[in-house]
Motif scaffolding. Structure first.
Motif, short mmCIF file in Angstrom:
data_model
loop_
_atom_site.label_atom_id
_atom_site.label_comp_id
_atom_site.label_asym_id
_atom_site.label_seq_id
_atom_site.Cartn_x
_atom_site.Cartn_y
_atom_site.Cartn_z
N SER A 53 1.01 -1.24 -0.11
CA SER A 53 -0.35 -0.31 -0.53
C SER A 53 0.91 1.50 0.40
CB SER A 53 -0.99 -0.06 1.35
OG SER A 53 -1.87 1.25 1.18
N THR A 54 1.83 0.89 0.92
CA THR A 54 2.75 2.53 0.94
C THR A 54 3.13 2.30 0.16
OG1 THR A 54 3.20 2.06 3.20
CG2 THR A 54 5.02 3.21 2.08
N ILE A 55 3.94 1.62 -0.87
CA ILE A 55 4.31 1.90 -2.37
C ILE A 55 3.42 1.76 -3.39
CG2 ILE A 55 5.70 0.58 -4.24
CD1 ILE A 55 7.34 1.17 -1.76
N GLU A 56 2.32 1.89 -3.43
CA GLU A 56 0.98 2.34 -4.90
C GLU A 56 1.01 3.80 -4.24
OE1 GLU A 56 -1.77 -0.30 -4.31
OE2 GLU A 56 -0.81 -1.70 -4.54
N LYS A 57 0.95 4.17 -2.58
CA LYS A 57 0.82 5.58 -2.73
C LYS A 57 1.26 6.22 -3.01
CE LYS A 57 -2.78 4.24 0.55
NZ LYS A 57 -3.01 4.46 2.14
N SER A 58 2.77 6.02 -2.62
CA SER A 58 3.73 6.84 -2.21
C SER A 58 4.67 7.11 -3.85
CB SER A 58 5.55 6.04 -1.30
OG SER A 58 4.61 6.36 -0.12
N PHE A 59 4.49 6.41 -4.84
CA PHE A 59 5.06 5.67 -6.16
C PHE A 59 4.18 5.15 -6.82
CE2 PHE A 59 8.55 4.63 -3.17
CZ PHE A 59 9.30 6.35 -2.64
N PRO A 60 3.30 6.38 -7.36
CA PRO A 60 2.25 5.58 -7.79
C PRO A 60 2.32 5.64 -10.02
CG PRO A 60 1.78 8.36 -8.13
CD PRO A 60 2.70 7.47 -6.86
N GLY A 61 2.24 4.94 -10.41
CA GLY A 61 2.50 4.25 -11.73
C GLY A 61 3.47 3.07 -11.42
N ALA A 80 10.30 0.32 -10.44
CA ALA A 80 10.29 0.78 -11.87
C ALA A 80 10.05 1.71 -12.24
CB ALA A 80 10.73 -0.16 -12.63
N LYS A 81 9.44 2.45 -13.05
CA LYS A 81 9.11 3.64 -13.68
C LYS A 81 9.03 3.46 -15.05
CE LYS A 81 5.18 7.54 -13.27
NZ LYS A 81 4.79 8.23 -12.43
N ASP A 82 9.05 3.06 -16.27
CA ASP A 82 9.27 3.55 -17.21
C ASP A 82 10.46 2.95 -17.27
OD1 ASP A 82 6.86 4.74 -17.63
OD2 ASP A 82 7.26 6.86 -17.26
N ASP A 83 11.65 4.05 -17.52
CA ASP A 83 13.11 3.34 -17.94
C ASP A 83 13.96 3.19 -16.59
OD1 ASP A 83 12.39 2.62 -20.48
OD2 ASP A 83 13.65 4.09 -21.31
N LYS A 84 13.32 4.40 -15.96
CA LYS A 84 14.15 4.64 -13.89
C LYS A 84 14.12 3.31 -13.33
CE LYS A 84 14.08 9.20 -15.31
NZ LYS A 84 13.29 10.86 -14.70
N LYS A 85 14.15 3.28 -12.62
CA LYS A 85 14.67 2.13 -11.28
C LYS A 85 14.98 3.01 -10.28
CE LYS A 85 15.30 -1.97 -15.02
NZ LYS A 85 16.32 -3.06 -14.82
N PHE A 86 14.33 2.33 -9.05
CA PHE A 86 14.20 2.95 -8.10
C PHE A 86 14.67 2.07 -6.29
CE2 PHE A 86 11.68 6.11 -10.50
CZ PHE A 86 12.64 6.85 -10.51
N THR A 87 15.18 2.08 -5.66
CA THR A 87 15.43 0.81 -4.68
C THR A 87 15.03 1.91 -3.70
OG1 THR A 87 17.27 0.67 -5.13
CG2 THR A 87 16.89 -0.22 -3.04
N VAL A 88 13.60 1.45 -3.40
CA VAL A 88 12.85 1.80 -1.55
C VAL A 88 12.87 0.69 -0.42
CG1 VAL A 88 10.36 2.36 -0.61
CG2 VAL A 88 11.95 3.15 -3.40
N PHE A 89 13.46 1.75 0.91
CA PHE A 89 13.62 0.58 2.24
C PHE A 89 12.47 1.05 2.84
CE2 PHE A 89 18.25 1.03 0.45
CZ PHE A 89 18.24 -0.01 0.52
N THR A 90 11.52 -0.34 3.60
CA THR A 90 10.90 0.24 4.04
C THR A 90 10.60 -0.45 5.66
OG1 THR A 90 9.23 -1.46 3.16
CG2 THR A 90 8.99 0.73 2.26
N ASP A 91 10.17 -0.62 6.37
CA ASP A 91 10.03 -1.82 6.90
C ASP A 91 9.07 -2.58 7.06
OD1 ASP A 91 8.22 -0.12 8.18
OD2 ASP A 91 8.85 0.57 10.26
N ALA A 92 8.15 -3.45 8.12
CA ALA A 92 7.31 -4.30 7.90
C ALA A 92 5.67 -3.58 7.97
CB ALA A 92 7.57 -4.97 8.95
N SER A 93 5.54 -2.47 8.80
CA SER A 93 4.81 -1.43 8.88
C SER A 93 4.57 -0.31 7.74
CB SER A 93 4.29 -1.08 9.99
OG SER A 93 5.01 -1.78 10.79
N GLY A 94 5.55 -0.49 6.95
CA GLY A 94 4.99 0.34 5.88
C GLY A 94 5.67 0.99 5.63
N ASN A 95 6.04 1.97 6.73
CA ASN A 95 6.64 3.04 6.72
C ASN A 95 8.36 3.18 6.00
OD1 ASN A 95 5.06 3.89 9.27
ND2 ASN A 95 6.43 3.05 10.62
N ILE A 96 8.45 4.48 5.22
CA ILE A 96 9.95 4.06 4.34
C ILE A 96 10.96 4.87 5.04
CG2 ILE A 96 11.00 5.61 2.90
CD1 ILE A 96 8.44 5.87 1.55
N ILE A 97 11.96 3.92 5.18
CA ILE A 97 13.29 4.38 5.78
C ILE A 97 14.48 4.77 4.15
CG2 ILE A 97 15.02 2.64 7.13
CD1 ILE A 97 13.36 0.56 7.29
#
Length: 99
Positions: A53-61, A80-97
């Motif tokens: 849910s956090t990924i869908e809300k914070s990084f739409p598309g 990934a979105k289009d040709d760009k790739k990102f790395t996101v770290f979260t905890d089990a509750s969905g909080n972005i680290i």
């Protein structure tokens, strides 16, 4: 004069020994940090709903490419979105680290 040369040699030797010890300690610290943050790949089904849910809300598309989990239940998500790739770290509750 001999005493001066002997004194300078002793001082330089002591400084170089201290420098070697400092470098060794830094390498050991870096190795222990890397060992604690080892992630193993998990399937997208193993990711908690809060994280998705956090990924869908914070990084739409974006699309989830790969997911990893460590011993502290933190998730490393490659998205990934289009040709760009990102790395996101979260905890089990969905909080972005921040890393």
């Amino acid at each position: 004069m001999k005493k001066l040369i002997l004194f300078a040699t002793i001082i330089l030797g002591a400084i170089s020994v201290h420098a070697v010890n400092t470098t060794t300690q830094q390498v050991l610290i870096n190795q222990s940090v890397n060992a604690q943050e080892e992630f193993t790949e998990v399937s997208s089904d193993a990711i908690p709903a809060a994280v998705k849910s956090t990924i869908e809300k914070s990084f739409p598309g974006t699309k989830l490419e790969k997911a990893y989990k460590n011993e502290k239940n933190e998730y490393k998500l490659e998205i990934a979105k289009d040709d760009k790739k990102f790395t996101v770290f979260t905890d089990a509750s969905g909080n972005i680290i921040k890393k």
